[in-house]
Design a protein around this motif. Sequence first.
Motif, PDB file in Angstrom:
ATOM      1  N   THR A 348     -52.542 -36.067  80.446  1.00 42.29           N
ATOM      2  CA  THR A 348     -51.944 -37.106  81.290  1.00 42.29           C
ATOM      3  C   THR A 348     -50.442 -37.194  81.017  1.00 42.29           C
ATOM      4  N   VAL A 349     -49.666 -37.370  82.044  1.00 42.29           N
ATOM      5  CA  VAL A 349     -48.220 -37.544  81.916  1.00 42.29           C
ATOM      6  C   VAL A 349     -47.889 -39.007  82.202  1.00 42.29           C
ATOM      7  N   VAL A 350     -47.373 -39.696  81.197  1.00 43.92           N
ATOM      8  CA  VAL A 350     -47.021 -41.109  81.314  1.00 43.92           C
ATOM      9  C   VAL A 350     -45.538 -41.197  81.674  1.00 43.92           C
ATOM     10  N   PRO A 351     -45.199 -41.743  82.840  1.00 45.48           N
ATOM     11  CA  PRO A 351     -43.792 -41.778  83.260  1.00 45.48           C
ATOM     12  C   PRO A 351     -42.922 -42.618  82.332  1.00 45.48           C
ATOM     13  N   GLU A 352     -41.655 -42.317  82.351  1.00 41.77           N
ATOM     14  CA  GLU A 352     -40.685 -43.069  81.559  1.00 41.77           C
ATOM     15  C   GLU A 352     -40.725 -44.545  81.948  1.00 41.77           C
ATOM     16  N   GLY A 353     -40.617 -45.410  80.940  1.00 36.37           N
ATOM     17  CA  GLY A 353     -40.540 -46.836  81.181  1.00 36.37           C
ATOM     18  C   GLY A 353     -41.861 -47.520  81.499  1.00 36.37           C
ATOM     19  N   THR A 354     -42.988 -46.825  81.323  1.00 35.77           N
ATOM     20  CA  THR A 354     -44.296 -47.422  81.604  1.00 35.77           C
ATOM     21  C   THR A 354     -44.650 -48.446  80.522  1.00 35.77           C
ATOM     22  N   TYR A 355     -45.217 -49.558  80.939  1.00 38.35           N
ATOM     23  CA  TYR A 355     -45.656 -50.597  79.986  1.00 38.35           C
ATOM     24  C   TYR A 355     -47.127 -50.890  80.242  1.00 38.35           C
ATOM     25  N   ILE A 356     -47.985 -50.532  79.299  1.00 34.86           N
ATOM     26  CA  ILE A 356     -49.422 -50.806  79.420  1.00 34.86           C
ATOM     27  C   ILE A 356     -49.918 -51.334  78.081  1.00 34.86           C
ATOM     28  N   ARG A 357     -50.504 -52.502  78.108  1.00 35.82           N
ATOM     29  CA  ARG A 357     -50.948 -53.138  76.874  1.00 35.82           C
ATOM     30  C   ARG A 357     -52.248 -53.903  77.121  1.00 35.82           C
ATOM     31  N   ALA A 358     -53.227 -53.691  76.225  1.00 35.01           N
ATOM     32  CA  ALA A 358     -54.437 -54.510  76.239  1.00 35.01           C
ATOM     33  C   ALA A 358     -54.320 -55.536  75.122  1.00 35.01           C
ATOM     34  N   ALA A 359     -54.584 -56.790  75.434  1.00 36.58           N
ATOM     35  CA  ALA A 359     -54.507 -57.849  74.427  1.00 36.58           C
ATOM     36  C   ALA A 359     -55.603 -57.656  73.379  1.00 36.58           C
ATOM     37  N   ALA A 360     -55.423 -58.289  72.244  1.00 33.13           N
ATOM     38  CA  ALA A 360     -56.345 -58.116  71.124  1.00 33.13           C
ATOM     39  C   ALA A 360     -57.765 -58.544  71.457  1.00 33.13           C
ATOM     40  N   ASP A 361     -57.925 -59.470  72.385  1.00 31.96           N
ATOM     41  CA  ASP A 361     -59.259 -59.946  72.752  1.00 31.96           C
ATOM     42  C   ASP A 361     -59.802 -59.225  73.988  1.00 31.96           C
ATOM     43  N   GLU A 362     -59.127 -58.150  74.422  1.00 28.86           N
ATOM     44  CA  GLU A 362     -59.564 -57.374  75.566  1.00 28.86           C
ATOM     45  C   GLU A 362     -60.032 -55.990  75.122  1.00 28.86           C
ATOM     46  N   GLU A 363     -60.859 -55.377  75.936  1.00 25.12           N
ATOM     47  CA  GLU A 363     -61.284 -54.008  75.675  1.00 25.12           C
ATOM     48  C   GLU A 363     -60.091 -53.070  75.855  1.00 25.12           C
ATOM     49  N   PRO A 364     -59.930 -52.075  74.983  1.00 24.32           N
ATOM     50  CA  PRO A 364     -58.847 -51.107  75.182  1.00 24.32           C
ATOM     51  C   PRO A 364     -58.907 -50.461  76.559  1.00 24.32           C
ATOM     52  N   ILE A 365     -57.763 -50.073  77.069  1.00 28.56           N
ATOM     53  CA  ILE A 365     -57.655 -49.522  78.419  1.00 28.56           C
ATOM     54  C   ILE A 365     -57.722 -47.997  78.352  1.00 28.56           C
ATOM     55  N   VAL A 366     -58.598 -47.405  79.176  1.00 26.28           N
ATOM     56  CA  VAL A 366     -58.726 -45.952  79.261  1.00 26.28           C
ATOM     57  C   VAL A 366     -57.979 -45.462  80.491  1.00 26.28           C
ATOM     58  N   LEU A 367     -57.119 -44.459  80.292  1.00 24.42           N
ATOM     59  CA  LEU A 367     -56.296 -43.945  81.385  1.00 24.42           C
ATOM     60  C   LEU A 367     -56.380 -42.427  81.466  1.00 24.42           C
ATOM     61  N   ASN A 368     -56.640 -41.911  82.654  1.00 24.05           N
ATOM     62  CA  ASN A 368     -56.356 -40.510  82.950  1.00 24.05           C
ATOM     63  C   ASN A 368     -55.261 -40.484  84.006  1.00 24.05           C
ATOM     64  N   GLN A 369     -54.905 -39.299  84.508  1.00 20.02           N
ATOM     65  CA  GLN A 369     -53.769 -39.231  85.420  1.00 20.02           C
ATOM     66  C   GLN A 369     -54.006 -40.042  86.691  1.00 20.02           C
ATOM     67  N   GLU A 370     -55.215 -39.940  87.227  1.00 19.33           N
ATOM     68  CA  GLU A 370     -55.515 -40.644  88.480  1.00 19.33           C
ATOM     69  C   GLU A 370     -55.497 -42.154  88.282  1.00 19.33           C
ATOM     70  N   VAL A 371     -56.135 -42.638  87.235  1.00 22.72           N
ATOM     71  CA  VAL A 371     -56.182 -44.076  86.984  1.00 22.72           C
ATOM     72  C   VAL A 371     -54.781 -44.617  86.716  1.00 22.72           C
ATOM     73  N   LEU A 372     -53.990 -43.868  85.939  1.00 20.39           N
ATOM     74  CA  LEU A 372     -52.628 -44.293  85.625  1.00 20.39           C
ATOM     75  C   LEU A 372     -51.788 -44.401  86.896  1.00 20.39           C
ATOM     76  N   GLU A 373     -51.849 -43.395  87.756  1.00 18.20           N
ATOM     77  CA  GLU A 373     -51.039 -43.410  88.968  1.00 18.20           C
ATOM     78  C   GLU A 373     -51.454 -44.557  89.893  1.00 18.20           C
ATOM     79  N   ASN A 374     -52.753 -44.844  89.942  1.00 13.18           N
ATOM     80  CA  ASN A 374     -53.217 -45.975  90.759  1.00 13.18           C
ATOM     81  C   ASN A 374     -52.687 -47.300  90.224  1.00 13.18           C
ATOM     82  N   ARG A 375     -52.684 -47.447  88.897  1.00 14.04           N
ATOM     83  CA  ARG A 375     -52.149 -48.687  88.290  1.00 14.04           C
ATOM     84  C   ARG A 375     -50.675 -48.844  88.606  1.00 14.04           C
TER      85      ARG A 375
END
Length: 383
Positions: A348-375
């Motif tokens: 997966t290629v994460v673009p410059e300046g991307t901000y993705i964070r799951a809070a401590a009480d949330e399930e970690p976030i799973v990303l592939n290229q398609e899911v990331l681009e949709n987000r």
Amino acid sequence: MKECVGMLLAGGEGKRLGALTNNLAKPAVPFGGRYRIIDFTLSNCSNSSIQTLGVLTQYSPLELHRHIGDGKPWDMSRRDGGVTVLSPFTAKGGGDWYSGTADAIYQNIHFIDQYNPEYVLVISGDHIYQMDYTKMLDEHKQTGADATISVIEVDWEEASRFGILNTTDHLEIYEFEEKPEYPKSNLASMGIYIFSWKKLRDYLIRDAQLAYSSHDFGKDIIPSMLNGGCRMQAYRFEGYWKDVGTIQSYWEANMDLLTGKGLSLNDKNWRVHTKDATSPPEYIGTRAVVKNSLVNSGCRIYGRVDRSVIFRNVEVREGADVRESIIHPGVKVGGNSVLERVIIMADTVVPEGTYIRAAADEEPIVLNQEVLENRLTLTGDEA
């Protein structure tokens, strides 16, 4: 004749792992910076001198088959025995998928019979643990049991999530409860069984004839053996064991490697083998750029990495900040990005300046290229 033949159930679809198993069997999911989940069970077999092993696959098996190959990394590339990958498409000469864990063994009775074993070890390919099966087999022999089930103590508040075994003080099993609402014990089945083969063979054949059976060890075979008066014994395991069947537990097991709660990947007395023959990931202590993380070979780290597991050939550009995350092979993290409690899938290629964070009480976030681009499309650069 082989004294003990191993049967490794590796066909799990792993729906609760989300995108991690969209095109991959759960046992083939990457783990620990270098390995796949199944490597830990295969290495247990190697370290326990289980030299004849059938691996039962089903869902998206191609990558798993490639990874196991001829079993050479686990010293199972043998003419007499070794590792054999079995699928439902060759079993029974038909092509029916396995309808349950017991059915998977039943369909491969012919494979076991050719070795005429005294005992059969049934294990799963989707747990993280290190266990010497010879100790369990020795106890099985000493007690004269028809079946021995490995158990581990779990927190009482978690017990209703597991199959629970109720035992005497001498660990003789007198009752099995599948996910009881009000558990009487906190001894949870680990899904690791040793059976006296002749006895199990009879029960598998009987169970296969029952139209109402789900053909499962926990739901059908174990209760049936108990009701039939078989001698059932629990084997208490006290080491680290983790069922990585959810995104949260998968993330936790990786993080446990960094805190000392998990397994040691560098124990010379209990090596974890994998197809990749390079050295294990390095534990890196406090440094200017990387802190308390596992980083594999070929990585280019120019940003900050803290409490994370980084697979091979990952690039983290300058200004990027990666925390409590799992980064699979070939990922490129753009500069000035922030990733916290995320799992980034391979290449997966994460673009410059991307901000993705799951809070401590949330399930970690799973990303592939398609899911990331949709987000990023839906929310802009700040995802």
